[in-house]
Design a protein around this motif. Structure first.
Motif, short mmCIF file in Angstrom:
data_model
loop_
_atom_site.label_atom_id
_atom_site.label_comp_id
_atom_site.label_asym_id
_atom_site.label_seq_id
_atom_site.Cartn_x
_atom_site.Cartn_y
_atom_site.Cartn_z
N GLN A 205 0.85 -1.29 -0.03
CA GLN A 205 -0.01 0.15 0.08
C GLN A 205 0.83 1.14 -0.10
O GLN A 205 0.37 2.33 0.13
N ALA A 206 2.20 1.04 -0.17
CA ALA A 206 2.96 2.38 -0.03
C ALA A 206 2.77 3.35 -1.11
O ALA A 206 2.75 4.52 -0.66
N LYS A 207 2.40 2.72 -2.10
CA LYS A 207 2.38 3.78 -3.38
C LYS A 207 0.97 4.65 -2.93
O LYS A 207 1.04 6.03 -3.32
N SER A 208 0.21 3.80 -2.59
CA SER A 208 -1.38 4.66 -2.37
C SER A 208 -0.95 5.76 -1.20
O SER A 208 -1.69 6.58 -1.20
N VAL A 209 -0.41 5.37 -0.08
CA VAL A 209 0.05 6.35 0.73
C VAL A 209 0.57 7.71 0.33
O VAL A 209 0.31 8.79 0.50
N TYR A 210 1.66 7.39 -0.60
CA TYR A 210 2.48 8.63 -1.12
C TYR A 210 1.63 9.19 -2.13
O TYR A 210 1.73 10.31 -2.32
N ALA A 211 0.67 8.65 -2.59
CA ALA A 211 -0.48 9.12 -3.72
C ALA A 211 -1.16 10.28 -2.81
O ALA A 211 -1.51 11.37 -3.48
N ARG A 212 -1.41 9.75 -1.68
CA ARG A 212 -2.16 11.00 -0.72
C ARG A 212 -1.28 11.65 0.12
O ARG A 212 -1.36 12.05 1.17
N ARG A 213 0.02 12.00 -0.63
CA ARG A 213 1.23 12.48 0.00
C ARG A 213 0.54 14.22 0.86
O ARG A 213 1.42 14.42 1.60
N ASP A 214 -0.15 14.80 0.00
CA ASP A 214 -0.65 16.01 0.47
C ASP A 214 -1.04 15.89 2.06
O ASP A 214 -0.93 16.91 2.91
N PHE A 215 -1.83 14.47 2.31
CA PHE A 215 -2.33 14.40 3.74
C PHE A 215 -1.47 13.49 4.59
O PHE A 215 -1.36 13.67 5.74
N THR A 216 -0.82 12.81 3.94
CA THR A 216 0.28 11.79 4.69
C THR A 216 1.60 12.15 4.75
O THR A 216 2.30 11.46 5.72
N LEU A 217 2.00 12.78 3.66
CA LEU A 217 3.40 13.13 3.74
C LEU A 217 3.83 14.40 3.39
O LEU A 217 4.47 14.65 2.31
N GLU A 218 3.38 15.60 4.14
CA GLU A 218 3.65 16.85 3.74
C GLU A 218 5.07 17.13 4.44
O GLU A 218 5.06 17.13 5.58
N PRO A 219 6.17 17.28 3.47
CA PRO A 219 7.37 17.68 3.86
C PRO A 219 7.68 18.49 4.91
O PRO A 219 8.41 18.07 6.01
N LYS A 220 6.90 19.48 5.29
CA LYS A 220 7.15 20.41 5.97
C LYS A 220 6.85 20.21 7.47
O LYS A 220 7.38 20.03 8.52
N ILE A 221 5.57 19.40 7.43
CA ILE A 221 4.83 18.81 8.72
C ILE A 221 6.04 17.70 9.03
O ILE A 221 6.14 17.51 10.26
N LEU A 222 6.33 16.91 8.16
CA LEU A 222 7.14 15.79 8.39
C LEU A 222 8.59 16.25 9.27
O LEU A 222 8.99 15.54 10.26
#
Lengths: 1172, 90
Positions: A205-222
């Motif tokens: 599911q890694a790709k799907s998580v990255y597809a929603r990167r605005d919600f899951t992996l926002e660089p600034k927040i991370l």
């Protein structure tokens, strides 16, 4: 106007938020005192029970929270319970429960899953009910972890992931992730849930998580979350159970790096703030996390070849490297490290060694070893070569850039390594050495910039750390081809760079002398050790230079070798200091003694010019070492060290020209030569003295005492005949005394014995050419035997001697010496012997038990096979290895150097000081332009020499007075003929070589050359070779022990100046060749001189002198005579015969010799073929 | 660390730095350089090693560096010499 009330400003907030906020507190407070409807201790026994507990109703959040607690415990018991037998039941309950939580959506698809959780989540998010929110999230994360653990649950897992990643829900994740930094309870569960989703089913599911990167992996927040560190509580268990936001964020990021493909990884890593946040706080992470970070970075980023080097390069900045290197200081309490887990410093070390030593990882750049990069794009060696040639032509040789600003390619590494502490930490030392080995260019840069690096001797652990580091640095291998990938360049690297790898900046003469004179033995020992490795390194580099000069013929390599040695000698302590130290009491035994003797040996072997200046009598320590080697030692290692010490002395003695091998000193029973021979013959472990044996071979080589044509050689036989293996008694003293005496006599007057041999051969009926090899020493034995074993001498019973002679002859026959001659020798011995010994000698060639033993010794020592024959096998005779290598490098047609087309010598001197010009040979180059074939160049040279004279005069330096005189005389000699004829090279080369002599008052020819210059203002060039030939060969040397050095200088001059037919004519008319040939045959001629004379003959053949040499000097007959006398240069001489005949005017020569010359050449060539 | 065993006698806390070195028996069997070299060095420089231990900058970490430094000298012995030495120390 009054302020608005809060309710006026936001009426809704008043009604909802405030109420809700209070509610939450109430809920939160309610929960604690009120016992949950389902007791915590209760075990889940059915899916139904779960359904009942996990019901969401608004206003009854407390009940749900209890249910969630129950669910958590249930999931924990599946994951962590040790009770295996319960697991299937529990899994069945969970499956039943999950099945009940699927809701068929439209068109029969399972679009809704776990509605209770989703509703509760919605509610908690809307009402800011953080406790519930985090509890639901944590439960979902745990559930997914359970679902991951069993493949049967895979479908439910996929469903859960899809549910969570629905945009409406995923948006909520982002909100939690970006919650205030203090809200760890909100942020951490989301990170855990996302981590589980990414790692679910190996990253399905890694790709799907990255597809929603605005919600899951926002660089600034991370990036921010990666920086939310939590202070360690000091309790390992607590820290592990409740990791902070950073830990969760790091694990989330690492999971992405583990499971995403290269494109996604590249995108993630391109966010500098993420990488920086990850690595900046490394030093405060718990050990397990550090190890994990470095492990993932290594295996999934740096070792992933699909990720571009550029990305890796961006990560590995100096800051990153420093952060990671900071872990070398990481202190870790022992209970924080689980068994088998790496320490953070070890992990950091492994990582840094990997990334800093290979160009694939982005920080290290391929560099050119000892060479300074010429420009940015210098991978093209060919371009470099051209530019270098050009630079040298212009007179500013690349090798001479000592004052130029130091340039390196690995700037980042260069900065980084300055921060390491190689003297205090072994791992840091290892890293630095690994970097040095990968980028040799950094060695010089490091030491030249490290100003605070003092090596003043002091018995502290820091000083020892420094010593250890310097030792290791010097010990690093020389890069192949000096660091160039495809082969040697046409010019040497800068000596100022190279010397830093041999004796780095902190190791200078002053400090090293202090170390040697220090009162502490350990300091002395460390300094000696570092000097020993420095000498080894110097030798290795000089060898590389030599190899380079062979493949890329260029004069600059030779010059560079000289400069390197000079530089080295200026930095290492004077030999005097070492000798003084050697005499101190602390250096009289054990490791110290061995080490300092080794150092002295290296001075002799590698820098003989320095060593031979010291008046150091080798014979006394050699004799002492010989005596000691024969004494029993307390411990085996002491014995080993004594053997090594003896080896060192033997090698020193080999290099020492004043060594008296054949004279018996008072302290020894025999001469040093015989003592060595006895030591080798009587050693029970013959292998121990292999160095001594090769020394004996080299001593004998000068004397033609024993033949070396057979295999085994006559020396092997001599050793075997004296051997004592298999318990037989040591060689009787009579034999050793007799042999010692015979050798001494032979060495004093070999000619007599050669004549005796010739006479004996002459009495044979057969012609000489069919005679086999024979050892001339036999003639001395024949001559001296009557004094020991004749009827008249009765004092000393000579029976052992007779037995030994009989054995010796037997073995000589066995190895293939000429039988007829040996029989003659035997007969002579028998005739002069007392009756008592006649029988023994008569039976010389008969088998005897004692001879069989000696034969076994010989077989054992040499591996020769005598089976089935009384003779040695006729297998090809292996040449002594030393000779072979020497000859291989020597067989050179000695073609004269060509005149440089660009005539760079004309102007190069203008760019430098006179001192530098002398050192670089530029003045010599200018003088050689007087010999140019172009009249114009000669005229320019004359003008330039005048200008140079003016410059010399202007310098007003009295040291250059002689130089001015030399220039003036050279000019005076050349100028009359300059317009029409060049100055012969005989004059030009002399002038060029005289420059070096005149500028060094300690030069061994300083007096002789000066005396010559004082005679008259111009020279008769034709007389130069004869004048110096007579003055050097037939006169005493200026200094003691410098005779051979003077001869070598003379012969080098001869070889160098013989370049044209005119030069040859001078040699011919002044009978130089004849003089040299007779000198060659004289006893005083050293091996090196003999080799040089042969080279000169090759050179003469190369400039068209073959016919002259054959017809006027009778060279063919001379060579034939030398070959018959078993000359050790027989390879070269045979080559010379072919070369002479190939290059001569055959018609003239054949006519002159009536065809005899042709026959001689054919005969020599035939023997040559027969030998190989 | 491999070298630690060889130098175990110098890392004994509060003990004499080279307790064991003096009592080491002469080699009675074939030994290679790496086994007797450290022993020999520690016994020869026992006094100086004690002094190093008393130096101000000596810490627990220094022990490792000291062992490392003492072990280094083995590289000086050439292959041929190692052979001679192991043949002699039989």
């Amino acid at each position: 106007m009054g302020k608005r009330t809060a309710s006026e400003a936001n009426p809704r907030a008043d009604q909802d938020d405030r109420y809700q906020k209070r509610q939450r507190i109430q809920n939160f407070q309610d929960q604690k005192p009120t016992p949950p409807p389902v007791p915590a201790a209760e075990e889940v026994s059915s899916a139904r029970q779960l359904q009942r507990s996990l019901v969401f109703e608004q206003g009854a959040a407390a009940a749900l929270r209890s249910g969630l607690n129950l669910f958590k415990k249930f999931l924990d018991s599946i994951l962590y319970s040790g009770r295996e037998h319960d697991l299937p039941r529990k899994r069945a309950i969970l499956r039943e429960y999950l099945d009940s939580q699927k809701r068929n959506g439209r068109e029969g698809k399972d679009t809704e899953f776990l509605p209770t959780f989703i509703q509760a989540w919605d509610y908690a998010a809307e009402t800011n009910f953080e406790a519930l929110l985090s509890q639901v999230t944590a439960n979902l994360a745990l559930l997914l972890k359970v679902l991951s653990s069993d493949s049967q649950f895979q479908d439910y897992g996929v469903l859960l992931c899809k549910t969570v990643l629905q945009p409406s829900i995923a948006r909520r994740l982002n909100r939690s992730l970006s919650a205030a930094p203090t809200k760890e309870n909100v942020i951490s569960p989301v990170l855990r849930l996302l981590t589980e989703i990414v790692s679910f089913n190996e990253g399905a599911q890694a790709k799907s998580v990255y597809a929603r990167r605005d919600f899951t992996l926002e660089p600034k927040i991370l990036g921010r979350n990666l920086g939310l560190r939590k202070e360690s509580t000091g309790d390992k268990d607590l820290d592990q159970r409740k990791p902070g936001v950073r830990n969760n964020a790091v694990r989330y990021l690492l999971t992405h790096l583990k499971y995403q493909d290269e494109l996604v990884k590249t995108e993630i890593l391109s966010n500098w703030n993420i990488v920086r946040a990850l690595l900046d706080h490394l030093h405060s992470d718990p050990p397990s996390l550090i190890v994990e970070i470095l492990d993932v970075m290594k295996n999934h980023v740096f070792l992933d070849k699909t990720i571009q080097r550029q990305i890796k390069s961006r990560i590995l900045t100096e800051r990153t490297l420093s952060n990671i290197a900071g872990l070398y200081r990481y202190q870790v309490a022992e209970d924080f490290i689980s068994e088998g887990q790496k320490n953070p410093d070890a992990a950091a070390h492994e990582f840094l060694v990997l990334v800093c030593t290979s160009p694939a990882f982005g920080v290290m750049l391929p560099s050119n070893g000892f060479y300074v990069p010429a420009n940015e794009e210098d991978d093209m060696d060919v371009i470099m070569d051209d530019s270098a040639e050009f630079a040298m032509d212009l007179g500013f040789g690349i090798s001479d850039d000592s004052d130029k600003k130091r340039r390196i390619r690995n700037v980042i590494l260069g900065e980084f390594i300055q921060s390491l502490r190689p003297y205090a930490n072994i791992l840091q030392q290892e890293l630095l050495l690994a970097i040095f080995q990968a980028c040799p260019e950094l060695v010089a840069d490091y030491f030249l910039r490290k100003e605070a690096f003092h090596y003043e001797p002091k018995l502290t652990s820091t000083w020892i750390g420094y010593s250890s580091f310097l030792y290791q640095t010097v010990e690093l291998p020389v890069p192949p081809h000096l660091g160039i990938r495809r082969g040697y360049r046409g010019y040497p690297p800068s000596i100022s760079v190279v010397i830093q790898s041999v004796l780095p900046q902190p190791l200078n003469q002053q400090v090293l002398t202090k170390c040697l004179n220090h009162s502490s033995d350990l300091v002395n020992f460390f300094a000696i050790r570092v000097l020993i490795v420095a000498f080894h390194k110097l030798r290795a580099i000089l060898q590389e230079f030599k190899n380079a000069a062979l493949s890329r013929s260029s004069k600059s390599w030779e010059q560079a070798s000289k400069r390197l040695v000079t530089e080295f000698c200026q930095r290492c302590p004077q030999m005097k200091t070492v000798i003084l130290a050697f005499r101190r009491p602390s250096f009289q035994k054990g490791m110290m003694r061995e080490a300092i003797t080794r150092l002295l040996r290296l001075y002799y072997e590698i820098t003989p010019q320095v060593a031979l200046q010291e008046k150091f009598d080798v014979s006394i320590p050699l004799c002492n070492a010989l005596t000691k080697a024969e004494q029993p030692a307390d411990a085996a290692e002491d014995k080993a060290l004594r053997i090594l010490e003896l080896e060192h002395w033997a090698q020193i003695a080999r290099h020492s020209p004043a060594m008296r091998w054949w004279q018996k000193p008072k302290t020894l029973q025999h001469s040093p030569f015989m003592t060595l021979l006895k030591l080798v013959a009587t050693s029970t472990s013959g292998e121990s003295y292999s160095g001594i044996q090769s020394l004996i071979v080299s001593i004998l080589r000068d004397h033609d005492m024993l033949q070396t044509e057979t295999f085994p050689t006559a020396l092997d036989v001599l050793i075997a005949s004296l051997g004592t293996s298999y318990g037989s008694s040591p060689p009787p003293p009579q034999v050793l005394d007799f042999l010692d005496d015979c050798c001494a006599r032979f060495v004093k007057g070999p000619i007599k014995y050669f004549d005796d041999l010739d006479a004996m051969c002459g009495r044979l009926p057969r012609s000489e050419s069919t005679l086999g090899p024979v050892s001339p020493l036999l003639m001395t034995l024949v001559e001296q035997w009557p004094f020991k074993g004749s009827e008249t001498s009765k004092e000393n019973p000579a029976e052992p001697l007779a037995h030994w002679l009989s054995k010796f002859l037997y073995l000589l026959k066995l190895i293939g010496e000429d039988e007829t001659l040996l029989e003659r020798v035997r007969d002579s011995l028998v005739t002069s012997a007392d009756k008592a010994y006649q029988e023994v000698l008569k039976d010389s060639f008969l088998w005897k038990m004692a001879k069989e033993k000696a034969k076994d010794v010989l077989k054992l020592a040499t591996g020769a096979d005598f089976s089935g024959s009384e003779r040695a096998s006729s297998s090809p005779i292996p040449e002594p290895p030393n000779d072979a290598t020497k000859d291989a490098s020597m067989i050179d047609l000695e073609l004269p150097p060509e005149e440089h087309e660009k005539h760079t010598g004309l102007n190069r001197w203008r760019k430098k000081d006179i001192d530098e010009n002398i050192e670089d040979g530029n003045i010599g180059e200018l003088l050689l332009c007087l010999c140019s074939k172009h009249a114009e160049i000669r005229l320019q040279a004359a003008i330039n020499i005048r200008q140079l004279m003016a410059k010399v005069e202007a310098s007003k330096n009295p040291d250059f007075l002689q130089l001015k005189l030399l220039l003036g005389e050279a000019l005076e000699t050349a100028q009359h003929t300059l317009d029409n004829n060049p100055l012969p090279y005989v004059g030009g080369v002399f002038a060029a070589r005289a420059v070096n002599v005149l500028t060094d008052p300690t030069h061994f020819l300083f007096g002789k050359v000066n005396k010559f210059l004082m005679k008259r203002p111009s020279w008769t060039v034709e007389n130069l070779p004869r004048y110096f030939g007579r003055n050097i060969l037939a006169n005493e040397p200026e200094e003691d022990n410098s005779y051979h050095k003077e001869v070598d200088w003379l012969l080098d001059y001869f070889i160098d100046c013989l370049r044209t037919a005119e030069d040859l004519e001078i040699f011919r008319t002044r009978n130089i060749f004849e003089r040299l040939l007779s000198y060659y045959s004289s006893v005083t001629c050293a091996i090196s001189a003999k080799e040089k004379i042969v080279r000169l003959l090759f050179r003469a053949a190369a400039v068209g002198g073959s016919t002259t040499l054959i017809t006027r000097c009778g060279l063919l007959s001379w060579i034939q005579m030398r070959l018959e006398n078993n000359d050790h240069r027989h390879h070269l001489l045979r080559q010379l015969v072919s070369r002479l005949y190939d290059a001569c005017d055959k018609e003239k020569v054949d006519e002159w010799s009536s065809g005899k010359a042709k026959e001689t050449v054919a005969l020599v060539e035939k023997t040559k073929a027969g030998r190989f | 660390m491999a070298g630690q065993d060889d130098f175990s006698n110098i890392v004994v806390p509060n003990g004499n730095i080279t307790n064991g070195a003096h009592s080491s028996a002469p080699a009675s069997r074939s030994e290679d350089l790496s086994s007797w070299h450290p022993r020999k060095v520690t016994s020869e420089f026992a006094d100086d090693l004690d002094k190093v231990r008393e130096a101000n900058d000596f810490t627990n970490r220094s022990v490792l560096m000291l062992i490392h430094a003492l072990k280094q000298g083995e590289g000086i012995f050439l292959v041929e010499e190692r052979r001679i030495m192991s043949a002699t120390t039989i």
